[in-house]
Design a protein around this motif. Structure first.
Motif, mmCIF file in Angstrom:
data_model
loop_
_atom_site.group_PDB
_atom_site.id
_atom_site.type_symbol
_atom_site.label_atom_id
_atom_site.label_comp_id
_atom_site.label_asym_id
_atom_site.label_seq_id
_atom_site.Cartn_x
_atom_site.Cartn_y
_atom_site.Cartn_z
ATOM 1 N N GLY A 82 21.614 1.266 7.517
ATOM 2 C CA GLY A 82 21.499 1.341 6.059
ATOM 3 C C GLY A 82 22.498 2.301 5.453
ATOM 4 N N THR A 83 22.734 3.404 6.134
ATOM 5 C CA THR A 83 23.739 4.367 5.664
ATOM 6 C C THR A 83 25.115 3.723 5.679
ATOM 7 O OG1 THR A 83 22.460 6.275 6.375
ATOM 8 C CG2 THR A 83 24.843 6.585 6.167
ATOM 9 N N MET A 84 25.418 2.999 6.760
ATOM 10 C CA MET A 84 26.710 2.308 6.852
ATOM 11 C C MET A 84 26.846 1.305 5.701
ATOM 12 S SD MET A 84 28.481 3.327 9.575
ATOM 13 C CE MET A 84 29.646 2.014 9.566
ATOM 14 N N LYS A 85 25.776 0.580 5.408
ATOM 15 C CA LYS A 85 25.806 -0.409 4.332
ATOM 16 C C LYS A 85 26.085 0.268 2.987
ATOM 17 C CE LYS A 85 23.278 -4.276 2.433
ATOM 18 N NZ LYS A 85 22.105 -5.137 2.546
ATOM 19 N N ASN A 86 25.473 1.417 2.756
ATOM 20 C CA ASN A 86 25.727 2.151 1.513
ATOM 21 C C ASN A 86 27.178 2.572 1.407
ATOM 22 O OD1 ASN A 86 23.127 1.919 0.484
ATOM 23 N ND2 ASN A 86 22.439 3.807 1.444
ATOM 24 N N TRP A 87 27.772 2.984 2.520
ATOM 25 C CA TRP A 87 29.196 3.335 2.518
ATOM 26 C C TRP A 87 30.040 2.111 2.198
ATOM 27 C CZ3 TRP A 87 29.275 6.169 7.887
ATOM 28 C CH2 TRP A 87 28.599 7.385 7.777
ATOM 29 N N GLN A 88 29.719 1.002 2.853
ATOM 30 C CA GLN A 88 30.500 -0.221 2.668
ATOM 31 C C GLN A 88 30.433 -0.730 1.238
ATOM 32 O OE1 GLN A 88 28.606 -2.488 5.760
ATOM 33 N NE2 GLN A 88 30.286 -2.146 7.179
ATOM 34 N N GLY B 196 34.947 -5.802 18.705
ATOM 35 C CA GLY B 196 33.780 -6.625 18.986
ATOM 36 C C GLY B 196 32.469 -5.866 18.885
ATOM 37 N N MET B 197 32.497 -4.741 18.206
ATOM 38 C CA MET B 197 31.313 -3.898 18.079
ATOM 39 C C MET B 197 30.447 -4.398 16.922
ATOM 40 S SD MET B 197 31.279 0.249 17.671
ATOM 41 C CE MET B 197 32.306 0.434 19.122
ATOM 42 N N THR B 198 29.151 -4.403 17.125
ATOM 43 C CA THR B 198 28.257 -4.780 16.031
ATOM 44 C C THR B 198 28.176 -3.633 15.034
ATOM 45 O OG1 THR B 198 26.258 -3.879 17.067
ATOM 46 C CG2 THR B 198 26.844 -6.191 17.590
ATOM 47 N N LYS B 199 27.744 -3.957 13.824
ATOM 48 C CA LYS B 199 27.578 -2.921 12.808
ATOM 49 C C LYS B 199 26.501 -1.927 13.226
ATOM 50 C CE LYS B 199 29.226 -5.752 9.019
ATOM 51 N NZ LYS B 199 28.950 -6.322 7.717
ATOM 52 N N THR B 200 25.449 -2.433 13.850
ATOM 53 C CA THR B 200 24.374 -1.560 14.315
ATOM 54 C C THR B 200 24.873 -0.606 15.383
ATOM 55 O OG1 THR B 200 22.705 -3.211 13.780
ATOM 56 C CG2 THR B 200 22.081 -1.523 15.387
ATOM 57 N N ARG B 201 25.643 -1.108 16.331
ATOM 58 C CA ARG B 201 26.169 -0.242 17.390
ATOM 59 C C ARG B 201 27.129 0.796 16.833
ATOM 60 N NH1 ARG B 201 29.729 -1.036 22.209
ATOM 61 N NH2 ARG B 201 29.725 1.054 23.093
ATOM 62 N N GLY C 274 30.013 1.158 -1.360
ATOM 63 C CA GLY C 274 30.476 2.184 -2.274
ATOM 64 C C GLY C 274 29.358 2.923 -2.984
ATOM 65 N N ARG C 275 28.140 2.790 -2.503
ATOM 66 C CA ARG C 275 27.011 3.492 -3.132
ATOM 67 C C ARG C 275 27.041 4.978 -2.826
ATOM 68 N NH1 ARG C 275 23.569 -1.153 -1.235
ATOM 69 N NH2 ARG C 275 23.594 -2.565 -3.015
ATOM 70 N N THR C 276 27.478 5.309 -1.628
ATOM 71 C CA THR C 276 27.617 6.709 -1.235
ATOM 72 C C THR C 276 28.957 6.891 -0.551
ATOM 73 O OG1 THR C 276 26.493 6.323 0.880
ATOM 74 C CG2 THR C 276 25.123 7.095 -0.942
ATOM 75 N N GLU C 277 29.449 8.113 -0.572
ATOM 76 C CA GLU C 277 30.732 8.414 0.074
ATOM 77 C C GLU C 277 30.526 8.695 1.550
ATOM 78 O OE1 GLU C 277 33.145 11.339 -1.803
ATOM 79 O OE2 GLU C 277 32.811 10.501 -3.793
ATOM 80 N N ILE C 278 31.537 8.364 2.330
ATOM 81 C CA ILE C 278 31.494 8.656 3.755
ATOM 82 C C ILE C 278 31.866 10.126 3.937
ATOM 83 C CG2 ILE C 278 32.411 8.107 6.035
ATOM 84 C CD1 ILE C 278 33.278 5.391 4.921
ATOM 85 N N PRO C 279 31.021 10.912 4.595
ATOM 86 C CA PRO C 279 31.384 12.306 4.853
ATOM 87 C C PRO C 279 32.633 12.380 5.741
ATOM 88 C CG PRO C 279 29.045 11.942 5.266
ATOM 89 C CD PRO C 279 29.677 10.592 5.080
ATOM 90 N N ALA C 280 33.441 13.385 5.507
ATOM 91 C CA ALA C 280 34.670 13.558 6.284
ATOM 92 C C ALA C 280 34.378 13.603 7.778
ATOM 93 C CB ALA C 280 35.398 14.824 5.847
ATOM 94 N N SER C 281 33.279 14.227 8.162
ATOM 95 C CA SER C 281 32.944 14.321 9.585
ATOM 96 C C SER C 281 32.713 12.946 10.206
ATOM 97 C CB SER C 281 31.709 15.200 9.792
ATOM 98 O OG SER C 281 30.569 14.614 9.173
ATOM 99 N N LYS C 282 32.200 12.002 9.415
ATOM 100 C CA LYS C 282 31.948 10.653 9.935
ATOM 101 C C LYS C 282 33.229 9.829 9.977
ATOM 102 C CE LYS C 282 27.708 11.453 10.783
ATOM 103 N NZ LYS C 282 27.285 11.677 12.169
ATOM 104 N N ILE C 283 34.161 10.109 9.082
ATOM 105 C CA ILE C 283 35.475 9.452 9.162
ATOM 106 C C ILE C 283 36.155 9.884 10.456
ATOM 107 C CG2 ILE C 283 37.763 9.311 8.102
ATOM 108 C CD1 ILE C 283 36.324 8.322 5.845
ATOM 109 N N VAL C 284 36.062 11.171 10.769
ATOM 110 C CA VAL C 284 36.632 11.684 12.017
ATOM 111 C C VAL C 284 35.933 11.028 13.208
ATOM 112 C CG1 VAL C 284 36.920 13.746 13.451
ATOM 113 C CG2 VAL C 284 37.413 13.850 11.005
#
Length: 69
Positions: free
Chosen positions: A29-35, A14-19, A37-47
Motif C-alpha cells: 500500500g505504501t508503494m502504491k501511494n508512492w506510485q 521480474g520482481m513482483t510489486k509485493t516482493r 503520487g499521494r505520498t513522497e518516497i523518503p530518500a532512504s527508500k530511494i537509496v
C-alpha cells in the motif's frame, strides 16, 4: 507513476510489486501511494531501491538515462 524507472527496473528483474515492497521494508500500500503520487518516497527508500536494483539514485529519479553512471 512519478518515477517510471523504478517500475522499469522492477519489471526488468521480474520482481513482483509485493516482493519489491518487502525487500525495502514497506507495505504494498505504501508503494502504491508512492506510485500514485499521494505520498513522497523518503530518500532512504530511494537509496534502498537503488541498492536493490544495482542502479544509481539519479537514474531512479529520472535525472539520467544511464542506470550505472
Amino acid at each position: 507513476m512519478m518515477f517510471p524507472n523504478i517500475e522499469a527496473e522492477r519489471a526488468r528483474t521480474g520482481m513482483t510489486k509485493t516482493r519489491m515492497a518487502q525487500e525495502i521494508g514497506v507495505t504494498p500500500g505504501t508503494m502504491k501511494n508512492w506510485q500514485n503520487g499521494r505520498t513522497e518516497i523518503p530518500a532512504s527508500k530511494i537509496v534502498s531501491l537503488a541498492n536493490l536494483f544495482g542502479v544509481t539514485t539519479d537514474y531512479l529519479l529520472g535525472r539520467t538515462v544511464n542506470p550505472k553512471a
